[in-house]
Design an enzyme around this catalytic site. Structure first.
Site, short mmCIF file in Angstrom:
data_model
loop_
_atom_site.label_atom_id
_atom_site.label_comp_id
_atom_site.label_asym_id
_atom_site.label_seq_id
_atom_site.Cartn_x
_atom_site.Cartn_y
_atom_site.Cartn_z
CG ASN A 32 21.88 -15.69 0.93
OD1 ASN A 32 20.97 -15.10 0.44
ND2 ASN A 32 21.78 -15.96 2.34
CB SER A 124 9.27 -1.93 6.45
OG SER A 124 8.09 -2.27 6.58
CE1 TYR A 149 10.76 -7.74 6.98
CE2 TYR A 149 8.96 -6.52 7.59
CZ TYR A 149 9.57 -6.66 6.81
OH TYR A 149 9.88 -5.91 5.91
CE LYS A 153 13.31 -4.72 6.86
NZ LYS A 153 14.47 -4.88 5.75
CE1 TYR A 177 12.84 1.04 0.63
CE2 TYR A 177 12.57 -1.34 0.87
CZ TYR A 177 13.54 -0.28 0.52
OH TYR A 177 14.66 -0.64 0.09
N GLY A 294 -3.28 -9.26 13.04
CA GLY A 294 -2.24 -8.45 12.80
C GLY A 294 -2.37 -7.38 11.90
N1 UFG Z 1 -4.53 -9.14 1.61
C1 UFG Z 1 -5.58 -9.92 1.14
N2 UFG Z 1 -5.39 -11.13 0.79
C2 UFG Z 1 -4.27 -11.32 0.54
C3 UFG Z 1 -3.13 -11.02 1.08
C4 UFG Z 1 -3.25 -9.42 1.63
O1 UFG Z 1 -6.91 -9.32 1.34
O2 UFG Z 1 -4.01 -12.67 0.22
C5 UFG Z 1 -4.67 -7.61 2.18
C6 UFG Z 1 -4.20 -7.48 3.60
O3 UFG Z 1 -5.20 -7.87 4.26
C7 UFG Z 1 -4.00 -5.94 3.53
C8 UFG Z 1 -3.70 -5.77 2.13
O4 UFG Z 1 -3.97 -6.90 1.38
O5 UFG Z 1 -5.04 -5.21 3.78
C9 UFG Z 1 -2.09 -5.54 1.91
O6 UFG Z 1 -1.66 -6.88 2.48
P1 UFG Z 1 0.08 -7.47 2.07
O7 UFG Z 1 0.30 -8.51 2.87
O8 UFG Z 1 0.30 -7.21 0.69
O9 UFG Z 1 0.92 -6.23 2.90
P2 UFG Z 1 1.11 -5.42 4.29
O10 UFG Z 1 0.49 -4.15 4.18
O11 UFG Z 1 0.41 -6.62 5.05
O12 UFG Z 1 2.63 -5.76 4.52
C10 UFG Z 1 3.38 -5.16 3.71
C11 UFG Z 1 4.80 -5.73 3.45
C12 UFG Z 1 5.36 -5.83 4.97
C13 UFG Z 1 5.51 -4.79 5.57
C14 UFG Z 1 4.30 -3.76 5.61
C15 UFG Z 1 4.57 -2.62 6.07
O13 UFG Z 1 4.46 -7.19 3.32
O14 UFG Z 1 6.61 -6.49 4.77
O15 UFG Z 1 3.64 -3.81 4.33
O16 UFG Z 1 3.25 -1.97 6.35
F1 UFG Z 1 6.05 -4.67 6.79
#
Ligand code: UFG
Length: 338
Positions: A32, A124, A149, A153, A177, A294
């Site tokens: 979409n 995920s 979210y 899942k 993933y 979180g």
């Molecule tokens: N981080 C930073 N600065 C930022 C963004 C992220 O330091 O601007 C850090 C976070 O604290 C974390 C790491 O980078 O330690 C990875 O963060 P992401 O947001 O890239 O990814 P997450 O592991 O938090 O989340 C991802 C996906 C979610 C999924 C999750 C599954 O975004 O959709 O993995 O574990 F649910």
């Protein structure tokens, strides 16, 4: 095989579409475009050198889905479509539950009506929750999700498990993933988030092209080697190849299987920043900021089940991921909307 990709114009969907074409399959996209655009489909066609059938429709639209299934005899469905921003899901929980669950239910009902029984789901690692130990294995029970979210899942996995119990002739693969990053080596398709990115790699990419000034590293006091969060980053092309294998697997098996798609290696935020700087010859200014609510300290996959059942292992390393991400961002500084 003729395979329907819901959300096939998105980041993971578009790369999977390319890999399916390269493997000789016939993918059909339904999207979409709320978080993607038709240009991504044109780029896919440019890479694979042929046209790809694409429907602009919402997966919650039962009449549209019925028409798509009437016009195509699908062997298998890969369900990528869904809202995916963790923070937004906290502020708009009803929208996330309504959209992600409704679309899955509509898709399953349409499949049931048309006798399509093979389903690969874009799940995920977030479904595991904050486990007491790493690596994460598929047989670890979830300790609960930390945001709506993640719960969508989790709930979709349960819906699909239930459907396999009710009709054992269904074949479902729940792909969990870890952290997909990178882009196609052509530099034509990649991640194109709208607004300020929430995730680490898209944020670094925008700092690299000067669109954002500096990265905030969320916490340097975690119990990890350098104090910053550790994740299992996986190249999106490896991830896409995992989907091709999952489609093959679903042809020969019935029931429901959970399978991790990760590399089995954990890298810290600073590992990613340092590697990105080194391979691309670019400085990424950053500041240490407070922890993000979180977030967990560390996760990475045990990828052995994917190897055993699918014959799949990730092949690309962190350097490939950083190089390919930057190539796409550099070639497309404003994403697809040049
Ligand atoms: N981080 C930073 N600065 C930022 C963004 C992220 O330091 O601007 C850090 C976070 O604290 C974390 C790491 O980078 O330690 C990875 O963060 P992401 O947001 O890239 O990814 P997450 O592991 O938090 O989340 C991802 C996906 C979610 C999924 C999750 C599954 O975004 O959709 O993995 O574990 F649910």
């Amino acid at each position: 095989m003729k395979i329907l990709l819901t959300g096939g114009a998105g980041f993971i969907g578009s790369h999977t579409c390319v890999e399916l074409c390269e493997a000789g399959h016939d993918p059909v996209i339904v999207d979409n475009y709320i978080n993607s655009c038709p240009e991504a489909v044109r780029r896919i066609e440019q890479i694979v050198g042929r046209s790809v059938l694409c429907y602009e429709a919402d997966v919650t639209d039962a009449a549209a889905m019925d028409r798509i299934f009437s016009e195509n005899a699908f062997d298998c469905v890969i369900h990528f479509a869904g809202l995916k921003a963790v923070g937004e899901s906290v502020s708009q929980p009803l929208r996330y539950y309504r959209n992600n669950l409704d679309s899955t239910l509509t898709l399953c009902e349409t499949m049931q009506k048309h006798g399509v029984k093979r389903f690969v789901f874009s799940s995920s690692a977030t479904v595991y929750g904050n486990q007491p130990q790493v690596p994460y294995r598929e047989d670890m029970p979830s300790v609960g999700c930390t945001n709506p979210y993640g719960w969508t899942k989790f709930m979709i996995e349960k819906i699909l498990e239930g459907q396999c119990t009710a009709d054992p002739s269904w074949s479902v693969v729940l792909l969990r993933y870890f952290n997909p990053i990178g882009a196609h080596a052509s530099g034509l398709i990649g991640e194109d988030p709208s607004g300020i990115p929430n995730n680490l790699m898209p944020f670094i990419a925008k700092v690299a092209v000067g669109e954002l000034e500096k990265l905030s590293v969320f916490g340097n006091d975690y119990p990890t080697p350098d104090g910053t969060g550790v994740r299992d980053y996986i190249h999106v092309v490896d991830l896409a190849k995992g989907h091709v294998k999952a489609c093959d697997y679903s042809a020969a098996h019935q029931g429901c299987e959970i399978i991790n798609l990760g590399t089995g290696h954990g890298y810290s935020v600073l590992d990613l920043v340092n590697t990105f700087e080194r391979v691309n010859g670019i400085k990424i200014p950053y500041v240490i900021a407070p922890r993000r609510p979180g977030d967990i300290a560390e996760n990475y996959a045990d990828p052995s089940k994917a190897k055993q059942l699918l014959g799949w292992t990730a092949e690309k390393n962190l350097e490939d991921m950083c190089r390919d991400t930057y190539r796409f961002q550099h070639n497309n500084p404003k994403g697809y909307q040049k």
